[in-house]
Scaffold this motif. Structure first.
Motif, PDB file in Angstrom:
ATOM      1  N   CYS A 142     -11.098  -1.634   7.051  1.00  0.00           N
ATOM      2  CA  CYS A 142     -10.620  -0.444   7.775  1.00  0.00           C
ATOM      3  C   CYS A 142      -9.097  -0.319   7.738  1.00  0.00           C
ATOM      4  N   SER A 192      -4.268   4.435   5.689  1.00  0.00           N
ATOM      5  CA  SER A 192      -4.765   5.745   5.259  1.00  0.00           C
ATOM      6  C   SER A 192      -4.539   6.808   6.342  1.00  0.00           C
ATOM      7  N   LEU A 193      -3.991   6.413   7.494  1.00  0.00           N
ATOM      8  CA  LEU A 193      -3.620   7.403   8.534  1.00  0.00           C
ATOM      9  C   LEU A 193      -2.373   8.175   8.117  1.00  0.00           C
ATOM     10  N   HIS A 219     -10.687   8.852  10.729  1.00  0.00           N
ATOM     11  CA  HIS A 219     -10.857   7.480  10.232  1.00  0.00           C
ATOM     12  C   HIS A 219     -12.029   6.835  10.984  1.00  0.00           C
TER      13      HIS A 219
END
Ligand code: ZL4
Ligand code: CA
Ligand code: ZN
Length: 387
Positions: free
Chosen positions: A267, A271-272, A287
């Motif tokens: 996780c 990617s935020l 997400h």
């Protein structure tokens, strides 16, 4: 304040050793282990610790790490220090440098995050938990005999090797903004692990430069690993609805075609939107919807952290995703609990869901047509598994 109620017949376990939080990669290095302190503070401030089994994990032993890494690489990690490194002839061979520096306690750091991942894997194997979380793990770039991209030992590979003792097929899903190259490479020639990474792909300008759609496993169709590597290469600026749509369009048929008995989910929080190293525009809820989708498949899941370079958002995300694993996310107040120890880090808004896509650092370069071509490419690849 009253704590969260533990779901019945379903155990979430949280594996951690707070000693990992104290290591420093060096001045201005983006990887900050103290983001894990912030994460745990939010988890506890929300009272989630009462709804999970908490394990204080030990460091992985050298023998445990030698299941994947070479003896000479482990020897090197064990002996090298900031004081003797200049006498070390093989720094370049082991890929030591700005990304992977030598810092005090390096071996302890690596064996601690790895130990937590192995502990989590064992709890799934003996069915003592259905979801096992290690936010300090997820270091997907490390290779058998070298460090890479802030990763020294590959705890994911080692955890999957444990799962393979009991599970016939493991699906690995990686939503870190970087390609999960170390895990892909380790299981390249086997059909017992399917690797699926979503990432920014730009061969020459974005680390590690691997993971095009066409990279699907060994070319020889007789090699069991053929078609068992899946890659979803993305451009800058992907947004919530598109990402979640793409994730579901791809993960659902992967599970259908491959029929894994367990899922490992990396996780990565980079990617935020607003990540120091990332280039996507995702918000925390989007997400989290990916994690929720995986949870609803009702398979045992190993949940790991990974990248994430804006610590306040890493902590928000992984606290929220802990609540998704427990199944209590609707009970969380958007407003962070007033008794959160490091509340100042989350000022001025003090919310769990700050807007991360609005500031529009990255224009969305992923057209609908491009996203459809990715879905089609993956579906075609999965058709090989049916035959
Ligand atoms: C830094 O400021 O793209 C390291 C790394 C150290 C401090 C002082 C040194 C300054 C950004 C990154 C010089 C740094 C030059 N310091 C780093 C090709 C590169 C060669 C190294 O999330 N330079 C390499 C790795 C990526 C490259 C990303 C993601 C891990 C994960 C899982 C790993 N490496 C160019 C960069 C800084 C630094 C500032 C940096 N490194 C940004 N991106 C990289 O997937 C945990
Ligand atoms: Ca990824
Ligand atoms: Zn990353």
């Amino acid at each position: 304040k009253n704590g969260i109620v533990r779901p019945k017949g379903y155990t979430v376990s949280f594996h951690a050793n707070s000693s990992v939080e104290k290591f420093h990669f060096g001045q201005s290095h983006p990887m900050k282990p103290w983001r894990l302190t912030l994460t745990k503070q939010l988890v506890m401030a929300y009272g989630m610790h009462t709804a999970m089994d908490l394990y204080l994990t030990r460091a992985a032993t050298r023998e445990e790490m030698a299941e994947f890494h070479t003896e000479d690489y482990l020897d090197f990690l064990k002996r090298v220090t900031p004081n003797n490194m200049l006498l070390e002839p093989r720094l370049a061979q082991y890929n030591i440098g700005d990304d992977c520096p030598i810092f005090d306690g390096l071996y302890d750091y690596a064996s601690l995050y790895t130990g937590a991942s192995l502990d989590a894997a064992r709890k799934l194997c003996n069915e003592q938990s259905q979801v096992a979380i290690n936010w300090s793990g997820g270091l997907h770039h490390a290779k058998k005999t070298e460090a890479s991209g802030f990763c020294y030992t590959n705890d994911i590979v080692l955890a999957i090797l444990q799962l393979l003792r009991y599970h016939p097929r493991v699906l690995y899903i990686d939503i870190d903004v970087h390609h999960g190259d170390g895990v892909e490479q380790a299981f390249w020639s086997t059909d017992r692990v399917m690797t699926l990474s979503f990432h920014k792909y730009d061969k020459d300008n974005f680390f590690p430069g691997t993971g095009p759609l066409s990279s699907t496993g060994p070319e020889n169709p007789l090699n069991p690993g053929a078609h068992h590597a899946l890659n979803v290469p993305l451009h800058d600026g992907i947004e919530d609805e598109d990402y979640v749509w793409l994730f579901k369009q791809i993960v659902e048929p992967c599970v259908g075609a491959y029929q894994p008995s367990v899922i490992v989910l990396q996780c990565g929080a980079d990617s935020l939107g607003c990540d120091r190293l990332g280039c996507f525009n995702l918000n925390i809820r989007a997400h989290g919807r990916c994690v929720d989708f995986v949870k609803r498949l009702n398979l045992p899941i190993l949940v790991f952290g990974g990248g994430g370079y804006t610590p306040r958002n890493v902590a928000r995300l992984w606290a929220y995703e802990t609540s998704i694993c427990i199944g209590c996310s609707e009970q969380l107040d958007e407003k962070l609990p007033a008794h959160t120890p490091a509340l100042a880090h989350f000022a001025p808004d003090n919310t769990l869901f700050p807007p991360l896509s609005e500031h529009g650092r990255f224009e969305n370069k992923n057209s609908r047509q491009y996203l459809w071509s990715l879905v089609e490419g993956i579906h075609k690849q999965l058709a090989y598994l049916e035959s």
